[in-house]
Motif scaffolding. Structure first.
Motif, PDB file in Angstrom:
ATOM      1  N   SER A  74       0.796  -1.227   0.020  1.00 51.26           N
ATOM      2  CA  SER A  74      -0.268   0.036   0.323  1.00 51.26           C
ATOM      3  C   SER A  74       1.163   1.404   0.035  1.00 51.26           C
ATOM      4  CB  SER A  74      -0.755   0.228   1.147  1.00 51.26           C
ATOM      5  OG  SER A  74      -2.100  -0.882   0.909  1.00 51.26           O
ATOM      6  N   ALA A  75       2.006   1.231   0.851  1.00 54.16           N
ATOM      7  CA  ALA A  75       2.781   2.635   0.837  1.00 54.16           C
ATOM      8  C   ALA A  75       3.418   1.914  -0.053  1.00 54.16           C
ATOM      9  CB  ALA A  75       3.797   1.855   1.751  1.00 54.16           C
ATOM     10  N   ASN A  76       4.016   1.235  -1.225  1.00 55.30           N
ATOM     11  CA  ASN A  76       4.785   1.534  -2.595  1.00 55.30           C
ATOM     12  C   ASN A  76       3.561   2.189  -3.025  1.00 55.30           C
ATOM     13  OD1 ASN A  76       6.860   0.328  -1.430  1.00 55.30           O
ATOM     14  ND2 ASN A  76       6.681  -1.798  -1.979  1.00 55.30           N
ATOM     15  N   ILE A  77       2.431   1.803  -3.226  1.00 51.99           N
ATOM     16  CA  ILE A  77       1.452   2.221  -4.319  1.00 51.99           C
ATOM     17  C   ILE A  77       1.217   3.804  -4.229  1.00 51.99           C
ATOM     18  CG2 ILE A  77      -1.335   2.067  -4.994  1.00 51.99           C
ATOM     19  CD1 ILE A  77      -1.195  -1.474  -4.341  1.00 51.99           C
ATOM     20  N   GLN A  78       0.896   4.118  -2.956  1.00 49.80           N
ATOM     21  CA  GLN A  78       1.155   5.391  -2.852  1.00 49.80           C
ATOM     22  C   GLN A  78       2.016   6.463  -2.672  1.00 49.80           C
ATOM     23  OE1 GLN A  78      -1.493   7.038  -1.893  1.00 49.80           O
ATOM     24  NE2 GLN A  78      -2.729   5.182  -1.664  1.00 49.80           N
ATOM     25  N   TRP A  79       3.330   5.689  -2.949  1.00 51.53           N
ATOM     26  CA  TRP A  79       4.238   6.909  -2.959  1.00 51.53           C
ATOM     27  C   TRP A  79       4.018   6.541  -4.642  1.00 51.53           C
ATOM     28  CZ3 TRP A  79       8.810   5.232  -6.044  1.00 51.53           C
ATOM     29  CH2 TRP A  79       9.779   6.144  -6.461  1.00 51.53           C
ATOM     30  N   LEU A  80       3.695   5.646  -5.966  1.00 55.34           N
ATOM     31  CA  LEU A  80       4.236   5.517  -6.984  1.00 55.34           C
ATOM     32  C   LEU A  80       3.358   6.534  -7.664  1.00 55.34           C
ATOM     33  CD1 LEU A  80       4.434   1.885  -8.287  1.00 55.34           C
ATOM     34  CD2 LEU A  80       5.548   3.855  -8.502  1.00 55.34           C
ATOM     35  N   LYS A  81       1.525   6.624  -7.291  1.00 51.19           N
ATOM     36  CA  LYS A  81       1.300   7.825  -7.628  1.00 51.19           C
ATOM     37  C   LYS A  81       1.478   9.396  -6.695  1.00 51.19           C
ATOM     38  CE  LYS A  81      -3.487   5.145  -6.331  1.00 51.19           C
ATOM     39  NZ  LYS A  81      -4.820   5.083  -5.411  1.00 51.19           N
ATOM     40  N   LYS A  82       2.331  10.075  -5.726  1.00 56.49           N
ATOM     41  CA  LYS A  82       2.608  11.040  -5.658  1.00 56.49           C
ATOM     42  C   LYS A  82       4.156  11.439  -6.542  1.00 56.49           C
ATOM     43  CE  LYS A  82       1.381  10.923  -0.634  1.00 56.49           C
ATOM     44  NZ  LYS A  82       2.572  11.149   0.475  1.00 56.49           N
ATOM     45  N   VAL A  83       5.096  10.202  -6.935  1.00 55.90           N
ATOM     46  CA  VAL A  83       5.974  10.247  -8.298  1.00 55.90           C
ATOM     47  C   VAL A  83       5.378  10.754  -9.249  1.00 55.90           C
ATOM     48  CG1 VAL A  83       7.877   9.490  -9.228  1.00 55.90           C
ATOM     49  CG2 VAL A  83       7.755   8.779  -6.787  1.00 55.90           C
ATOM     50  N   SER A  84       4.457  10.218  -9.915  1.00 56.23           N
ATOM     51  CA  SER A  84       3.505  10.494 -11.448  1.00 56.23           C
ATOM     52  C   SER A  84       2.622  11.545 -11.406  1.00 56.23           C
ATOM     53  CB  SER A  84       2.532   8.751 -11.384  1.00 56.23           C
ATOM     54  OG  SER A  84       1.345   8.476 -10.744  1.00 56.23           O
ATOM     55  N   GLN A  85       2.546  12.002 -10.135  1.00 55.27           N
ATOM     56  CA  GLN A  85       1.259  13.335  -9.938  1.00 55.27           C
ATOM     57  C   GLN A  85       3.251  14.371 -10.360  1.00 55.27           C
ATOM     58  OE1 GLN A  85      -0.485  13.967  -6.613  1.00 55.27           O
ATOM     59  NE2 GLN A  85      -2.020  12.200  -7.663  1.00 55.27           N
ATOM     60  N   CYS A  86       4.356  14.335  -9.868  1.00 57.43           N
ATOM     61  CA  CYS A  86       4.791  15.320 -10.065  1.00 57.43           C
ATOM     62  C   CYS A  86       5.401  14.839 -11.673  1.00 57.43           C
ATOM     63  CB  CYS A  86       6.180  14.684  -8.828  1.00 57.43           C
ATOM     64  SG  CYS A  86       5.167  15.101  -7.145  1.00 57.43           S
ATOM     65  N   LEU A  87       5.039  14.149 -12.332  1.00 51.60           N
ATOM     66  CA  LEU A  87       6.010  14.639 -13.537  1.00 51.60           C
ATOM     67  C   LEU A  87       5.098  14.643 -14.140  1.00 51.60           C
ATOM     68  CD1 LEU A  87       7.557  10.389 -13.505  1.00 51.60           C
ATOM     69  CD2 LEU A  87       9.177  12.688 -13.029  1.00 51.60           C
TER      70      LEU A  87
END
Length: 87
Positions: A74-87
């Motif tokens: 769950s933490a990895n999925i949340q982190w990937l969502k945040k990273v993809s929003q920053c790009l």
């Protein structure tokens, strides 16, 4: 000590002693007989109780490990969502 852990589905008391605490029975002949019937009286029953405790501990360990894996996922999925929003 009798609260069930959400991750393991066991109480700490159960994992340490292989059973949950209960109220003491009245000190009558019937109460004493019931208590004696609940506790192992021979080696085979004692070994079975030890194996049961070990099995419960292994089950709790597996449940904790599964919970940690789920939390990490769950933490990895949340982190990937945040990273993809920053790009």
């Amino acid at each position: 000590m009798s609260t069930i852990n959400a991750s393991t589905n066991y109480t700490p008391f159960h994992l340490h002693l292989g059973r949950n605490p209960r109220r003491l029975p009245l000190l009558t002949a019937e109460g004493v007989r019931l208590v004696r019937d609940d506790f192992p009286t021979d080696v085979a029953n004692a070994l079975e109780a030890v194996i049961s405790i070990k099995t419960d501990i292994v089950d709790a360990h597996d449940a904790l490990l599964a919970s940690k894996i789920s939390q990490a996922n769950s933490a990895n999925i949340q982190w990937l969502k945040k990273v993809s929003q920053c790009l």
